[in-house]
Design an enzyme around this catalytic site. Structure first.
Site, PDB file in Angstrom:
ATOM      1  N   LYS A 230       0.850  -1.196   0.000  1.00  0.00           N
ATOM      2  CA  LYS A 230       0.000   0.000   0.000  1.00  0.00           C
ATOM      3  C   LYS A 230       0.885   1.245   0.000  1.00  0.00           C
ATOM      4  CE  LYS A 230      -1.703   3.321   2.391  1.00  0.00           C
ATOM      5  NZ  LYS A 230      -1.908   4.421   1.513  1.00  0.00           N
TER       6      LYS A 230
ATOM      7  N   GLU B 234       9.593   2.512  10.784  1.00  0.00           N
ATOM      8  CA  GLU B 234      10.575   3.600  10.673  1.00  0.00           C
ATOM      9  C   GLU B 234       9.810   4.914  10.651  1.00  0.00           C
ATOM     10  OE1 GLU B 234      13.714   3.418  10.916  1.00  0.00           O
ATOM     11  OE2 GLU B 234      14.020   1.269  10.671  1.00  0.00           O
TER      12      GLU B 234
ATOM     13  N   CYS C 124      13.692  11.771   6.073  1.00  0.00           N
ATOM     14  CA  CYS C 124      13.690  11.440   7.499  1.00  0.00           C
ATOM     15  C   CYS C 124      15.080  11.624   8.095  1.00  0.00           C
ATOM     16  CB  CYS C 124      13.215  10.017   7.694  1.00  0.00           C
ATOM     17  SG  CYS C 124      14.098   8.870   6.633  1.00  0.00           S
TER      18      CYS C 124
ATOM     19  N   GLU D 199       9.753  17.349  14.344  1.00  0.00           N
ATOM     20  CA  GLU D 199      10.089  17.172  12.937  1.00  0.00           C
ATOM     21  C   GLU D 199       9.188  18.068  12.088  1.00  0.00           C
ATOM     22  OE1 GLU D 199       8.878  13.594  10.699  1.00  0.00           O
ATOM     23  OE2 GLU D 199      10.978  13.405  10.141  1.00  0.00           O
TER      24      GLU D 199
HETATM   25  P1  NAP Z   1       2.296   9.125   7.074  1.00  0.00           P
HETATM   26  O1  NAP Z   1       1.302  10.178   6.947  1.00  0.00           O
HETATM   27  O2  NAP Z   1       2.537   8.514   8.392  1.00  0.00           O
HETATM   28  O3  NAP Z   1       1.892   7.974   6.037  1.00  0.00           O
HETATM   29  C1  NAP Z   1       2.675   6.835   5.840  1.00  0.00           C
HETATM   30  C2  NAP Z   1       1.809   5.735   5.248  1.00  0.00           C
HETATM   31  O4  NAP Z   1       0.880   5.276   6.233  1.00  0.00           O
HETATM   32  C3  NAP Z   1       0.988   6.192   4.065  1.00  0.00           C
HETATM   33  O5  NAP Z   1       0.941   5.166   3.103  1.00  0.00           O
HETATM   34  C4  NAP Z   1      -0.359   6.432   4.698  1.00  0.00           C
HETATM   35  O6  NAP Z   1      -1.431   6.402   3.801  1.00  0.00           O
HETATM   36  C5  NAP Z   1      -0.422   5.283   5.684  1.00  0.00           C
HETATM   37  N1  NAP Z   1      -1.438   5.400   6.740  1.00  0.00           N
HETATM   38  C6  NAP Z   1      -2.059   6.508   7.208  1.00  0.00           C
HETATM   39  N2  NAP Z   1      -2.947   6.170   8.160  1.00  0.00           N
HETATM   40  C7  NAP Z   1      -2.902   4.830   8.303  1.00  0.00           C
HETATM   41  C8  NAP Z   1      -3.591   3.896   9.126  1.00  0.00           C
HETATM   42  N3  NAP Z   1      -4.523   4.244  10.001  1.00  0.00           N
HETATM   43  N4  NAP Z   1      -3.285   2.593   9.002  1.00  0.00           N
HETATM   44  C9  NAP Z   1      -2.350   2.184   8.129  1.00  0.00           C
HETATM   45  N5  NAP Z   1      -1.669   3.023   7.326  1.00  0.00           N
HETATM   46  C10 NAP Z   1      -1.933   4.333   7.409  1.00  0.00           C
HETATM   47  O7  NAP Z   1       3.728   9.604   6.531  1.00  0.00           O
HETATM   48  P2  NAP Z   1       3.990  10.457   5.208  1.00  0.00           P
HETATM   49  O8  NAP Z   1       3.380  11.800   5.412  1.00  0.00           O
HETATM   50  O9  NAP Z   1       3.614   9.685   4.017  1.00  0.00           O
HETATM   51  O10 NAP Z   1       5.586  10.535   5.211  1.00  0.00           O
HETATM   52  C11 NAP Z   1       6.321  11.478   5.954  1.00  0.00           C
HETATM   53  C12 NAP Z   1       6.850  10.855   7.221  1.00  0.00           C
HETATM   54  O11 NAP Z   1       7.594   9.684   6.924  1.00  0.00           O
HETATM   55  C13 NAP Z   1       7.807  11.742   7.977  1.00  0.00           C
HETATM   56  O12 NAP Z   1       7.474  11.773   9.337  1.00  0.00           O
HETATM   57  C14 NAP Z   1       9.157  11.068   7.782  1.00  0.00           C
HETATM   58  O13 NAP Z   1      10.100  11.297   8.802  1.00  0.00           O
HETATM   59  C15 NAP Z   1       8.785   9.653   7.691  1.00  0.00           C
HETATM   60  N6  NAP Z   1       9.832   8.878   7.016  1.00  0.00           N
HETATM   61  C16 NAP Z   1      10.618   8.071   7.777  1.00  0.00           C
HETATM   62  C17 NAP Z   1      11.621   7.344   7.200  1.00  0.00           C
HETATM   63  C18 NAP Z   1      12.470   6.438   8.027  1.00  0.00           C
HETATM   64  O14 NAP Z   1      12.991   5.486   7.492  1.00  0.00           O
HETATM   65  N7  NAP Z   1      12.636   6.674   9.319  1.00  0.00           N
HETATM   66  C19 NAP Z   1      11.841   7.428   5.826  1.00  0.00           C
HETATM   67  C20 NAP Z   1      11.039   8.270   5.076  1.00  0.00           C
HETATM   68  C21 NAP Z   1      10.017   8.986   5.686  1.00  0.00           C
HETATM   69  P3  NAP Z   1      -1.945   7.794   3.149  1.00  0.00           P
HETATM   70  O15 NAP Z   1      -0.950   8.174   2.137  1.00  0.00           O
HETATM   71  O16 NAP Z   1      -3.265   7.449   2.561  1.00  0.00           O
HETATM   72  O17 NAP Z   1      -2.059   8.798   4.247  1.00  0.00           O
END
Ligand code: NAP
Ligand code: MG
Length: 476
Positions: free
Chosen positions: A170, A245, A279, A378
């Site tokens: 997904k 992560e 990140c 962040e």
């Molecule tokens: P996000 O909003 O947490 O979304 C991540 C994924 O989770 C998306 O596919 C999202 O779908 C899904 N999701 C949302 N609600 C969910 C639920 N209730 N159950 C299951 N899945 C759900 O993160 P983002 O905005 O895409 O990415 C930015 C974040 O990623 C930042 O905080 C960044 O630090 C972090 N990041 C971390 C790393 C690492 O390795 N540490 C690497 C890259 C990014 P939707 O798209 O439909 O919302």
């Protein structure tokens, strides 16, 4: 409309979303199907059914399939890199580089298929032999963020398949184009039906359905801390294996003895490239007092000179912010910084360019103290803050003073301080004289504290998550 790939077929949907170019909102990339919760269940069922066939495929065929996926990604890196940059907003060079990396990851795991080893030992009881082997975990739910639309899916999907698991993927809603292109390549690689499934749709619908499905044995998630915590709670409540992560607030320490230009390069690269949407971005620059004014004035000069623009234009160094909501968050934090008394040295304004995109001039704050929200939370945009340190020990303490622990960097010519920093930095990854962002794919990736939960990703360490250990005893 681009459909979902479920049980070996392209499956239509009731609804779809439009994929918009953040460099130019008048550019609509395509429409992508939204899977329903029922379709998600069908995918999970198909994946469960396919586990046996996938296991019987054997290492040579499995490696060949992964190799084919890697080869096609490599051959099409310019085309797919363009798509990636068009939908996510990172520069074309970064987009092409990311697709090349995804290709390398599939090729790495094609080789890894042959390196799944076991152990055989004599038992402490005479007449018994013991074997320790690794087996696939089962059906893996893979949930990814928008900021690395090819590389993160690749570094989860490739090891999941290499170690014999089936996959439900997904992607993030904002970047279905790269996900669909990757799925389309995988769909032609010869995998048995059901081994790999693409379910696009909202996290709260499709992602949630994966978290709750008892046939999904493990969840590998990358994304925000808020959703990550929810993923951990939901998965562990039903005793599923989980790897998460999340965010970072990565420090880059600059000591008095640092080589000035190299340190400024590390800061500029780490803080602002990929629009700061990494990140591992260096959002806290912790600078020792003796070099502080020289470092800051050079960094301001270089930051102001950064060319912000359309991701696909050759001269662009910093692309747009990914969407309106992320831009709103970045601007809100810039206001929070100003209100708290931090001094905005440059940038921080939305740029009206000729195209209708989410352009933000990279922002640098000075006079930041550790208690300020801009130093603790962040932001995930092109916003960095400078904190002053009185000594190496003070800088180290500031670097570790964060709820996160992903990447931690230092610029110094002192072997003593570099060595000590590698030992005492509370982070999963430590960088000496190189930006906090920028990692290899054949070694472990991940963090500590609030940044990560579960075992590391990438390299051979991925086996920890994507396999389960079996101990067998045989009497002779
Ligand atoms: P996000 O909003 O947490 O979304 C991540 C994924 O989770 C998306 O596919 C999202 O779908 C899904 N999701 C949302 N609600 C969910 C639920 N209730 N159950 C299951 N899945 C759900 O993160 P983002 O905005 O895409 O990415 C930015 C974040 O990623 C930042 O905080 C960044 O630090 C972090 N990041 C971390 C790393 C690492 O390795 N540490 C690497 C890259 C990014 P939707 O798209 O439909 O919302
Ligand atoms: Mg999000």
């Amino acid at each position: 409309m681009n459909a979902n790939y479920i049980a070996g077929e392209w499956m239509g949907a009731n609804g779809s979303v439009e994929n918009i170019n953040p460099s130019d909102c008048s550019d609509m990339i395509g429409e992508y199907a939204q899977a329903s919760t029922e379709q998600t269940s069908i995918a999970v069922h198909a994946a469960s059914q396919a586990l046996g066939a996938w296991r019987e495929t054997g290492p040579q065929a499995r490696a060949d399939m992964l190799e084919r996926i890697g080869a096609e990604l490599a051959a099409r890196r310019e085309e797919l890199g363009t798509l990636l940059s068009r939908e996510e907003g990172k520069t074309l060079a970064e987009g092409i580089g990311e697709v090349a990396r995804a290709a390398a990851i599939f090729k790495f795991y094609a080789g890894e298929v042959f390196r799944i080893r076991g152990e055989r030992m004599d038992s402490v009881r005479p007449g018994l032999a013991v074997e320790v082997t690794r087996e696939p975990v089962g059906v893996i739910g893979i949930i990814t963020p928008w900021n690395f639309p090819m590389a993160i899916p690749a570094w989860k999907i490739a090891p999941a398949l290499a170690y014999g698991n089936c996959v439900i993927f997904k992607p993030a809603e904002l970047v279905p184009g790269s996900a669909w292109a990757l799925a389309e390549i995988i769909s032609r690689a010869g995998l048995p039906a059901g081994v790999f499934n693409l379910v696009m749709g909202k996290g709260s619908v499709v992602g949630q359905a994966m978290l709750e499905n008892p046939d999904v044995a493990a969840i590998s998630f990358t994304g925000s801390e808020k959703v990550g915590r929810h993923v951990i709670a939901t998965a562990t409540a039903r005793m599923a294996k989980v790897q998460v992560e999340m965010g970072g607030k990565n420090p880059l320490v600059v000591l008095d003895d640092a080589e000035l230009d190299a340190a400024v390069d590390c800061a500029l690269q780490g803080a602002f490239h990929s629009t700061g949407q990494r990140c591992t971005a260096s959002s806290r620059l912790i600078v020792e007092r003796g070099i502080h004014s020289r470092f800051v004035s050079r960094l301001v000069q270089r930051t102001q000179a950064l060319r912000v623009g359309h991701a696909l234009h050759a001269q662009t160094q910093i692309g747009p912010v990914v969407d309106a909501s992320q831009l709103g968050q970045d601007l809100a934090y810039i206001q929070i910084g100003k209100d708290a008394g931090a001094r905005l040295l440059c940038g921080g304004e939305r740029l009206p360019l000729r195209h209708d995109g989410f352009y933000l001039q990279p922002a640098l704050f000075a006079d930041v103290v550790p208690e300020m929200r801009i130093a603790r939370e962040e932001i995930f945009g092109p916003v960095a803050c400078v904190l002053v340190a009185d000594s190496y020990e003070h800088a180290l303490a500031l670097a570790n003073d964060t709820p996160y622990g992903l990447s931690s960097g230092i610029c110094t010519q002192s072997l003593k301080h570099a060595t000590d920093f590698k030992r005492r930095a509370q982070a999963g990854m430590v960088m000496v004289n190189t930006p906090t962002a920028g990692v290899d794919y054949h070694v472990p990736f991940g963090g500590r504290k609030g940044s990560s939960y579960g075992s590391r990703e990438q390299g051979s360490h991925a086996a920890e998550f994507f396999t389960t250990v079996k101990t067998s005893y045989t009497a002779s």
